[in-house]
Write an enzyme that holds these catalytic residues in place. Sequence first.
Site, mmCIF file in Angstrom:
data_model
loop_
_atom_site.group_PDB
_atom_site.id
_atom_site.type_symbol
_atom_site.label_atom_id
_atom_site.label_comp_id
_atom_site.label_asym_id
_atom_site.label_seq_id
_atom_site.Cartn_x
_atom_site.Cartn_y
_atom_site.Cartn_z
ATOM 1 N N MET A 71 -4.092 -0.380 5.951
ATOM 2 C CA MET A 71 -4.701 -1.044 4.632
ATOM 3 C C MET A 71 -5.893 -0.144 4.269
ATOM 4 O O MET A 71 -7.006 -0.540 4.014
ATOM 5 C CB MET A 71 -5.079 -2.407 5.122
ATOM 6 C CG MET A 71 -4.170 -3.420 5.533
ATOM 7 S SD MET A 71 -4.778 -5.103 6.203
ATOM 8 C CE MET A 71 -5.229 -4.905 7.808
ATOM 9 N N ASP A 96 6.329 -12.875 2.762
ATOM 10 C CA ASP A 96 5.580 -11.876 1.920
ATOM 11 C C ASP A 96 6.120 -10.589 1.399
ATOM 12 O O ASP A 96 7.203 -10.160 2.218
ATOM 13 C CB ASP A 96 3.972 -11.733 2.329
ATOM 14 C CG ASP A 96 3.969 -11.321 3.603
ATOM 15 O OD1 ASP A 96 4.548 -10.511 4.020
ATOM 16 O OD2 ASP A 96 3.271 -12.248 4.437
ATOM 17 N N LYS A 137 1.943 -11.327 -2.931
ATOM 18 C CA LYS A 137 1.138 -11.028 -4.314
ATOM 19 C C LYS A 137 2.418 -10.920 -5.331
ATOM 20 O O LYS A 137 3.519 -10.515 -5.379
ATOM 21 C CB LYS A 137 0.745 -9.748 -4.544
ATOM 22 C CG LYS A 137 -0.906 -9.601 -4.059
ATOM 23 C CD LYS A 137 -1.209 -8.244 -4.107
ATOM 24 C CE LYS A 137 -2.457 -8.070 -3.295
ATOM 25 N NZ LYS A 137 -2.513 -6.527 -2.755
HETATM 26 N N1 SAH Z 1 1.646 -6.776 10.834
HETATM 27 C C1 SAH Z 1 1.959 -5.399 10.212
HETATM 28 C C2 SAH Z 1 0.500 -4.879 9.390
HETATM 29 C C3 SAH Z 1 -0.124 -5.978 8.645
HETATM 30 S S1 SAH Z 1 -1.330 -5.216 7.716
HETATM 31 C C4 SAH Z 1 2.339 -4.447 11.111
HETATM 32 O O1 SAH Z 1 2.526 -4.629 12.300
HETATM 33 O O2 SAH Z 1 3.151 -3.518 10.525
HETATM 34 C C5 SAH Z 1 -0.658 -4.452 6.135
HETATM 35 C C6 SAH Z 1 -0.579 -3.004 6.241
HETATM 36 O O3 SAH Z 1 0.373 -2.511 7.121
HETATM 37 C C7 SAH Z 1 -0.422 -2.217 4.993
HETATM 38 O O4 SAH Z 1 -1.882 -2.114 4.242
HETATM 39 C C8 SAH Z 1 -0.103 -0.800 5.457
HETATM 40 O O5 SAH Z 1 -1.148 -0.132 5.906
HETATM 41 C C9 SAH Z 1 0.880 -1.134 6.828
HETATM 42 N N2 SAH Z 1 2.272 -1.349 6.328
HETATM 43 C C10 SAH Z 1 3.016 -2.148 6.830
HETATM 44 N N3 SAH Z 1 4.386 -1.863 6.347
HETATM 45 C C11 SAH Z 1 4.392 -0.711 5.939
HETATM 46 C C12 SAH Z 1 5.210 0.320 5.511
HETATM 47 N N4 SAH Z 1 6.613 -0.297 5.415
HETATM 48 N N5 SAH Z 1 4.842 1.410 5.199
HETATM 49 C C13 SAH Z 1 3.312 1.882 5.241
HETATM 50 N N6 SAH Z 1 2.543 0.955 5.515
HETATM 51 C C14 SAH Z 1 2.815 -0.370 6.091
#
Ligand code: SAH
Length: 526
Positions: free
Chosen positions: A175, A38, A60
């Site tokens: 998020m 994704d 998306k």
């Molecule tokens: N499993 C993921 C999180 C999934 S929830 C992890 O461990 O990072 C999705 C959220 O992760 C997004 O809404 C944002 O808040 C954050 N996120 C993931 N990658 C990001 C990035 N490169 N920069 C900023 N926020 C990020």
Amino acid sequence: MEKGKGKVYLVGAGPGDPRLITVRGQECIRACDVVVYDRLASPRLLKFLKPGAEKVYVGKLPDRHTMKQEEINQLLVDLALQGKTVTRLKGGDPTVFGRVGEEAELLYDNGIEFEIVPGITSAIAVPAYAGIPVTHRDLASSLSIITGHESPDKLDRSIHWDKVTNATGTLIFLMGVAKIGYIADQLIRHGKPPETPVALVRWGTRVEQRTIIGTLQTIEGIVAEANFKPPAVIVVGEVVRQREKLNWYERKPLFATRVMVTRARAQSSDLSDRIEELGGEPCEFPVIETREPANPAVVGAIETALRNADRYDWLIFTSVNGVEYFFGYLKKLGIDIRAFHKARIAAVGPKTAEALERRGLLIDVLPVIFQAEGLLDSLSESMKPGQCALLPRGDLAREVLPRQLEARGLQAVEIDVYETIIAEDQEEETLKLLVDGKVDVITFASSSTVTNLLAVMRRMGIEEPQQVLNGIEIACIGPLTAKTAVEAGLTVTIQPEDATIDALIDAIATARLTSRGITAKEAPEE
Ligand code: SAH
């Protein structure tokens, strides 16, 4: 486990920069038959796929909704039941708000083998790339990672505001961009000082990374004014102040710079590595590929020329490719380089000289100016009429050198040891970056890359490629390449004094720092 069933790897892709995936994660991408990914997993990771591997995007898209989680769970099961090895790539770590539990559970229920491969979570890595350590000996002795995704009443039920507020630690919200106002209000209401620092880091570790800083009291307004969009990590706590000193990544010269590299794939990695080192994102548009000539007459000419090795007084190389293919043919024909014992060796340009040195051949003549014309000047003293020179080159090489050698009474034997082809495997995605204005700098390391890129763009349906390219900084390695670019209707904005890759990179870095010096003042965020 039943025979014939596939296996699913639930893999953390890391926070965005493709180099921040784990070794195990990369192995899983290389090994799989199909990857399910994704938008949080970098598309740049897909280059590790084996040829023919299938890609399924479940994120998306502007014209359709995200695939529902239940559908993704089922998709993984279906693919595995077809006997496929599946890699499910998830942003960050799969167990941190990654819904890996649901995916793994359905696999288990269907008797399908799976592995969970942890990844570097954005909750920790993204603040680090903004110069914010999530814990600190004096400032934060605990860390909470909290979802900001739910509606306010659900948030109130799942978050113990009083407890998180009074923890002596850093709060990380994922998020949560859309709810930033609500989150800040609740924290203040439960007793956090309104002046507590807050950072939002969007698309951390990627070329799109942007950071805004405020306090619990001001952050909602700052987010609105900057029109700051998800995905972002929100950091609340004293550790945010560390950024003043520790902001190592955003200070890099090529931070937030996507640089398009237009060279043959085999050669572009040098340049790409340098770009990454300086904090930029390379994107490779391999407009040229080279291969051995197909025409039997050309191959025959190479063979005849090489079998007469002791005829030559000079071996003149004008490109790294020329060196590589020349040695390829020697090996193929069983000819030892010592057969050329009479010949002195000249090279145009330091990279060509290096390629020869790697093979144990030291250069007799290396021009000061790295062009064919420069070589002639440097050679003229040692060249004598009546001598014979062998020039192993590509089929698109310029004619200047052989004609001028002849004008000085030498015999020039040209052999086309490789041919140039425009890459076929089309780089639709790269082209889209260009057209969407998402490339900041484009590099041309030779005249043929200019001509070929324009040709490829036209072939891909862009009638006026110059118009697209002229919105972008254009960096040319040397005067000849720049001349070709200008003649093709391009505006060259960056050109180093020395025609070398290193000088080219330095010139780009300088240009970017200068332009950021101006924009930094205007940027509202800091
Ligand atoms: N499993 C993921 C999180 C999934 S929830 C992890 O461990 O990072 C999705 C959220 O992760 C997004 O809404 C944002 O808040 C954050 N996120 C993931 N990658 C990001 C990035 N490169 N920069 C900023 N926020 C990020």
